[in-house]
Design a protein around this motif. Structure first.
Motif, PDB file in Angstrom:
ATOM      1  N   VAL A  90      31.887  17.988  50.810  1.00 50.43           N
ATOM      2  CA  VAL A  90      32.611  18.356  49.592  1.00 50.43           C
ATOM      3  C   VAL A  90      32.914  19.855  49.558  1.00 50.43           C
ATOM      4  O   VAL A  90      32.030  20.686  49.796  1.00 50.43           O
ATOM      5  CB  VAL A  90      31.808  17.935  48.335  1.00 50.43           C
ATOM      6  N   ARG A  91      34.166  20.151  49.310  1.00 49.78           N
ATOM      7  CA  ARG A  91      34.592  21.533  49.101  1.00 49.78           C
ATOM      8  C   ARG A  91      35.180  21.669  47.710  1.00 49.78           C
ATOM      9  O   ARG A  91      35.821  20.744  47.219  1.00 49.78           O
ATOM     10  CB  ARG A  91      35.668  21.925  50.129  1.00 49.78           C
ATOM     11  N   ARG A  92      34.926  22.827  47.090  1.00 41.26           N
ATOM     12  CA  ARG A  92      35.546  23.111  45.812  1.00 41.26           C
ATOM     13  C   ARG A  92      35.982  24.569  45.855  1.00 41.26           C
ATOM     14  O   ARG A  92      35.167  25.487  46.018  1.00 41.26           O
ATOM     15  CB  ARG A  92      34.557  22.875  44.672  1.00 41.26           C
ATOM     16  N   THR A  93      37.270  24.749  45.747  1.00 47.05           N
ATOM     17  CA  THR A  93      37.854  26.079  45.855  1.00 47.05           C
ATOM     18  C   THR A  93      38.458  26.477  44.524  1.00 47.05           C
ATOM     19  O   THR A  93      39.113  25.666  43.876  1.00 47.05           O
ATOM     20  CB  THR A  93      38.957  26.063  46.937  1.00 47.05           C
ATOM     21  N   TYR A  94      38.203  27.697  44.098  1.00 51.06           N
ATOM     22  CA  TYR A  94      38.856  28.227  42.900  1.00 51.06           C
ATOM     23  C   TYR A  94      39.813  29.332  43.310  1.00 51.06           C
ATOM     24  O   TYR A  94      39.461  30.201  44.100  1.00 51.06           O
ATOM     25  CB  TYR A  94      37.832  28.790  41.908  1.00 51.06           C
ATOM     26  N   ARG A  95      40.992  29.301  42.719  1.00 57.82           N
ATOM     27  CA  ARG A  95      41.947  30.375  42.940  1.00 57.82           C
ATOM     28  C   ARG A  95      41.623  31.477  41.938  1.00 57.82           C
ATOM     29  O   ARG A  95      41.628  31.228  40.734  1.00 57.82           O
ATOM     30  CB  ARG A  95      43.338  29.763  42.707  1.00 57.82           C
ATOM     31  N   ILE A  96      41.257  32.630  42.419  1.00 51.39           N
ATOM     32  CA  ILE A  96      40.892  33.698  41.482  1.00 51.39           C
ATOM     33  C   ILE A  96      41.743  34.943  41.715  1.00 51.39           C
ATOM     34  O   ILE A  96      42.410  35.077  42.751  1.00 51.39           O
ATOM     35  CB  ILE A  96      39.395  34.087  41.593  1.00 51.39           C
ATOM     36  N   GLY A  97      41.674  35.865  40.766  1.00 54.57           N
ATOM     37  CA  GLY A  97      42.420  37.118  40.876  1.00 54.57           C
ATOM     38  C   GLY A  97      43.878  36.909  40.520  1.00 54.57           C
ATOM     39  O   GLY A  97      44.245  35.991  39.798  1.00 54.57           O
ATOM     40  N   GLY A  98      44.702  37.773  41.026  1.00 52.18           N
ATOM     41  CA  GLY A  98      46.113  37.697  40.687  1.00 52.18           C
ATOM     42  C   GLY A  98      46.400  38.502  39.434  1.00 52.18           C
ATOM     43  O   GLY A  98      45.533  39.193  38.904  1.00 52.18           O
ATOM     44  N   GLY A  99      47.614  38.404  38.928  1.00 49.05           N
ATOM     45  CA  GLY A  99      47.996  39.169  37.748  1.00 49.05           C
ATOM     46  C   GLY A  99      47.827  40.647  38.000  1.00 49.05           C
ATOM     47  O   GLY A  99      48.027  41.127  39.121  1.00 49.05           O
ATOM     48  N   MET A 100      47.407  41.370  36.959  1.00 47.85           N
ATOM     49  CA  MET A 100      47.291  42.809  37.162  1.00 47.85           C
ATOM     50  C   MET A 100      45.954  43.198  37.779  1.00 47.85           C
ATOM     51  O   MET A 100      45.675  44.366  37.999  1.00 47.85           O
ATOM     52  CB  MET A 100      47.506  43.556  35.852  1.00 47.85           C
ATOM     53  N   PHE A 101      45.121  42.210  38.065  1.00 46.42           N
ATOM     54  CA  PHE A 101      43.815  42.543  38.629  1.00 46.42           C
ATOM     55  C   PHE A 101      43.780  42.442  40.151  1.00 46.42           C
ATOM     56  O   PHE A 101      42.726  42.374  40.752  1.00 46.42           O
ATOM     57  CB  PHE A 101      42.732  41.652  38.004  1.00 46.42           C
TER      58      PHE A 101
END
Ligand SMILES: Nc1ncnc2c1ncn2[C@@H]1O[C@H](COP(=O)(O)OP(=O)(O)OP(=O)(O)O)[C@@H](O)[C@H]1O
Ligand SMILES: [Mg+2]
Length: 265
Positions: free
Chosen positions: A11-22
């Motif tokens: 099982v893999r669980r990936t979150y897309r994080i960051g982006g925007g002005m950060f």
């Protein structure tokens, strides 16, 4: 009936994080190829440093989140093939904070019977009978039936949360730090109750805790997580006696560090 009640395969669980002005977007691998088997009737403890993926794994077991890839099985059947309501009746959560997990506008009776109301098909009189039975097992007085969460102690609230988890007669209870928000004096009480309930209802537990003394007290097996991976899964006794993995040794050592009382110098 197989000995394995629930299973995760790669099982893999990936979150897309960051982006925007950060800054730049990137993928965070909260679970990075986890395979784990939950054996019928056991207490499997899940330990590991903060952010290692324990709660993510528990949410996937509970079906609250889907894996990015990999498979989850309940009694040999892919979880994706099981109807949501039927699944929920069989795998139930107990969360850390009984203050935020109980609806403040509902009475104890309404809170505990809610999973049966949602599932449907159980008459009101039978629901009340089961709520009473659970209150009795959890050693809560009958008058609590019409009380609201605000009128209860933390320990009482967590008992209500446990009763709600058990009303649908689940096979598996997933506990994410179920006693860490409680006063030390009631922690042992709630732990002992959970263990009594295991015997009474034939439950299987996945039990997340930071507290290795608690883990040593209740776990049959221990799974150790680091950065989204399982580094060691072993019988509790063997693991505490002789941890095989370096990370586990460090985890145990950090928990056992106590201030030196005296020195011979
Ligand atoms: N919904 C989400 N969106 C983005 N990142 C997340 C999300 N949920 C968890 N994460 C990240 O995934 C990683 C694993 O988090 P998780 O909550 O599973 O850890 P944990 O082992 O339960 O930690 P703790 O012991 O502090 O409760 C962490 O880096 C966390 O920041
Ligand atoms: Mg967590």
């Amino acid at each position: 009936m197989s000995d394995i009640v629930m299973e995760l395969r790669d099982v893999r669980r990936t979150y897309r994080i960051g982006g925007g002005m950060f800054g730049k977007q990137r993928d965070l691998h909260a679970l990075d190829g986890v395979s784990l088997q939950l054996r019928r009737g056991e207490v499997l403890a899940l330990v590991g440093e903060s952010g290692s993926g324990k709660s993510t794994l528990s949410r996937i077991l509970l079906g609250l989140e889907a894996p990015t890839s990999g498979e989850v099985f309940l009694d040999g059947a892919p979880v994706a093939s099981i109807r949501r309501r039927a699944f929920a009746a069989r795998v139930q959560p107990v969360f850390q904070d009984p203050y935020s997990s109980l609806n403040p506008r509902k009475t104890v009776r309404q809170i505990i019977e809610a999973p049966l109301v949602i599932a449907g098909g159980v008459a009101a009189s039978e629901r009340l009978r089961r709520v009473r039975e659970l209150l009795d097992i959890l050693r809560m007085p009958e008058r609590m039936l019409e009380a609201y969460p605000s009128q209860m102690s933390g320990g009482q609230r967590q008992r209500v949360a446990i009763a709600r988890a058990l009303i649908s007669r689940p096979e598996i209870v997933v506990c994410d730090e179920p006693t860490s928000a409680l006063d030390v004096s009631v922690q042992a009480e709630v732990l002992n109750l959970l263990m009594e309930l295991r015997a009474e209802f034939g439950l299987t537990y996945l039990f997340i805790s930071h507290d290795l003394a608690v883990v040593e007290y209740i776990a049959d097996r221990v799974a150790v997580m680091q950065s989204g991976r399982l580094v060691e899964v072993a019988d509790a006794e063997a693991l505490f006696a002789a941890p095989a993995h370096d990370y586990t040794r460090r985890l145990l050592a950090s928990a056992l560090t106590v201030p030196a009382e005296s020195s011979e110098a």
